[in-house]
Design an enzyme around this catalytic site. Sequence first.
Site, PDB file in Angstrom:
ATOM      1  N   TRP A 182       2.987   1.689   8.794  1.00 38.39           N
ATOM      2  CA  TRP A 182       2.800   2.016   7.379  1.00 38.39           C
ATOM      3  C   TRP A 182       1.972   0.951   6.662  1.00 38.39           C
ATOM      4  O   TRP A 182       2.177  -0.244   6.822  1.00 38.39           O
ATOM      5  CB  TRP A 182       4.168   2.121   6.700  1.00 38.39           C
ATOM      6  CG  TRP A 182       4.064   2.462   5.241  1.00 38.39           C
ATOM      7  CD1 TRP A 182       3.973   3.700   4.678  1.00 38.39           C
ATOM      8  CD2 TRP A 182       4.022   1.522   4.163  1.00 38.39           C
ATOM      9  NE1 TRP A 182       3.872   3.605   3.316  1.00 38.39           N
ATOM     10  CE2 TRP A 182       3.904   2.273   2.981  1.00 38.39           C
ATOM     11  CE3 TRP A 182       4.071   0.125   4.100  1.00 38.39           C
ATOM     12  CZ2 TRP A 182       3.843   1.680   1.723  1.00 38.39           C
ATOM     13  CZ3 TRP A 182       4.010  -0.485   2.842  1.00 38.39           C
ATOM     14  CH2 TRP A 182       3.891   0.295   1.680  1.00 38.39           C
ATOM     15  N   MET A 240       6.142  14.050  -5.359  1.00 41.29           N
ATOM     16  CA  MET A 240       6.339  13.830  -3.936  1.00 41.29           C
ATOM     17  C   MET A 240       7.633  14.487  -3.483  1.00 41.29           C
ATOM     18  O   MET A 240       8.677  14.340  -4.140  1.00 41.29           O
ATOM     19  CB  MET A 240       6.373  12.328  -3.623  1.00 41.29           C
ATOM     20  CG  MET A 240       6.634  12.004  -2.160  1.00 41.29           C
ATOM     21  SD  MET A 240       6.616  10.229  -1.813  1.00 41.29           S
ATOM     22  CE  MET A 240       4.848   9.936  -1.849  1.00 41.29           C
ATOM     23  N   ASP A 295       3.277  15.546   1.837  1.00 39.65           N
ATOM     24  CA  ASP A 295       4.434  15.539   0.938  1.00 39.65           C
ATOM     25  C   ASP A 295       4.059  15.470  -0.531  1.00 39.65           C
ATOM     26  O   ASP A 295       4.923  15.262  -1.384  1.00 39.65           O
ATOM     27  CB  ASP A 295       5.361  14.357   1.281  1.00 39.65           C
ATOM     28  CG  ASP A 295       4.643  13.019   1.241  1.00 39.65           C
ATOM     29  OD1 ASP A 295       3.436  12.991   0.949  1.00 39.65           O
ATOM     30  OD2 ASP A 295       5.302  11.988   1.505  1.00 39.65           O
ATOM     31  N   ASP A 330      -1.851  13.823   1.967  1.00 44.76           N
ATOM     32  CA  ASP A 330      -0.545  13.676   2.593  1.00 44.76           C
ATOM     33  C   ASP A 330       0.234  14.971   2.398  1.00 44.76           C
ATOM     34  O   ASP A 330       0.145  15.613   1.334  1.00 44.76           O
ATOM     35  CB  ASP A 330       0.222  12.504   1.970  1.00 44.76           C
ATOM     36  CG  ASP A 330      -0.408  11.151   2.296  1.00 44.76           C
ATOM     37  OD1 ASP A 330      -1.297  11.117   3.156  1.00 44.76           O
ATOM     38  OD2 ASP A 330       0.008  10.150   1.684  1.00 44.76           O
ATOM     39  N   GLU A 371      -4.217   1.030   5.341  1.00 40.69           N
ATOM     40  CA  GLU A 371      -5.431   1.814   5.626  1.00 40.69           C
ATOM     41  C   GLU A 371      -6.118   2.273   4.345  1.00 40.69           C
ATOM     42  O   GLU A 371      -7.353   2.358   4.280  1.00 40.69           O
ATOM     43  CB  GLU A 371      -5.103   3.012   6.532  1.00 40.69           C
ATOM     44  CG  GLU A 371      -4.451   4.202   5.874  1.00 40.69           C
ATOM     45  CD  GLU A 371      -2.957   4.010   5.616  1.00 40.69           C
ATOM     46  OE1 GLU A 371      -2.373   4.855   4.917  1.00 40.69           O
ATOM     47  OE2 GLU A 371      -2.387   3.026   6.110  1.00 40.69           O
TER      48      GLU A 371
END
Length: 344
Positions: free
Chosen positions: A250, A280, A190, A188, A253
Site C-alpha cells: 500500500w 468510499m 470502492d 479504484d 504509487e
Amino acid sequence: MTRLLLGVTLERICKAVLLLCLLHFVIIMILYFDVYAQHLDFFSRFNARNTSRVHPFSNSSRPNSTAPSYGPAGAEPPSPSAKPNTNRSVTEKPLQPCQEMPSGLVGRLLIEFSSPMSMERVQRENPDVSLGGKYTPPDCLPRQKVAYGIYIINQYGEDTFNRAKLLNVGFLEALKDDEEYDCFIFSDVDLIPMDDRNLYRCYEQPRHFAVGMDKFGFRLPYAGYFGGVSGLSKSQFLKINGFPNEYWGWGGEDDDIFNRISLNGMKVSRPDIRIGRYRMIKHERDKHNEPNPQRFTKIQNTKMTMKRDGISSLQYRLVEVSRQPMYTNITVEIGRPPPRLARG
C-alpha cells in the site's frame, strides 16, 4: 384671430394623431411578420427533426432493436418477387458531435449503501450497455473514444498487491479490445462518484477526478495527491511511461505518478471541490496490502526510475478474460516483489 389659431391647433392635432396611427400600424406589421417568420422557422426545424427520426437503423446498430415494420399494423410484408423502387434513395442525416455537457444531468447524487444493489438491477437500468460493459451513444458522435468498456483487473493468487502495475495491465488489455481508444479512466473499485457533472473524459492536462473523498472529510488531503480516480489520454500516459511497476503493497504509487506528470512538463487538472466528491464503500484493508516501507525512498527517485520502470517494462501473464453483461473481468498474474536485502 382666436378662431384661426384654434383651427390651426386642431389641424396639427389631427396630423399628429394620423402620424401616430400610421406609426402604430407599421410597428404592428413588423411584429406580425417577425412572429410569422419565427413560426415558419420553428415548424421547418420541427419537421426536419421528425423526418430524421423516422430514418431506419439497421438491427446491428442496436442489439435490442425489433424487426423492421412494413407499414400499418396487420399489413403484409412485401413479397420476394416484388421489385424495389430503384428511383427512391434513402439518405440518413450524418450524426453530429456529442455535446460537451450532456443534457439530463442532475448534479449532486444521493449515494447510500444501506440497501444492496444487484447486478441484475444495474443491467435493467442500463439497457444500452452491451456485453463486456461497452457503450456507444446512439444519436451523436463521441468527441473522444474513452476506454468504456469497463475493465476490472484482478490480481491472481495471494501475493503482495500492486495497484499501479494492475492499472498498466488495464491500459494494455483495453487496447487489445480496441486500439483506437484514446482516453483512459483509472478508478479504484470502492469509490462511487457523488455528482454526474464530474465527466469521465480526458482533458488537456492529466485529470484527477477524486478531489474530495468522504474519508478525507471531502477535502483534498494534500496538493500532490493523485489517488482514487484519474484520467489520462493515450499520449499523456505514454509520455510518462505509464505507471510504476515496483510499488508493492500500500502507498506511494500515486505520488510517483504525480511526480512523473510534473517532471514531463504537465500539470494536474481537477474539477471543482463541490463536484469532485466521492463516497468510499467501507471495507477492511485487504490482506497482502500492508504499507510499503520503501515507498518514501522510491518517491524521491522518480526522476531516475521512470524511464526504465513503467509500461515499457511491464510483464505479466494473462490468466482469464470473462465478458460479463456490465463489465469485463481480467485476471492476471503479475509476479511477486523482489526479496528485501537483509540488514547487515
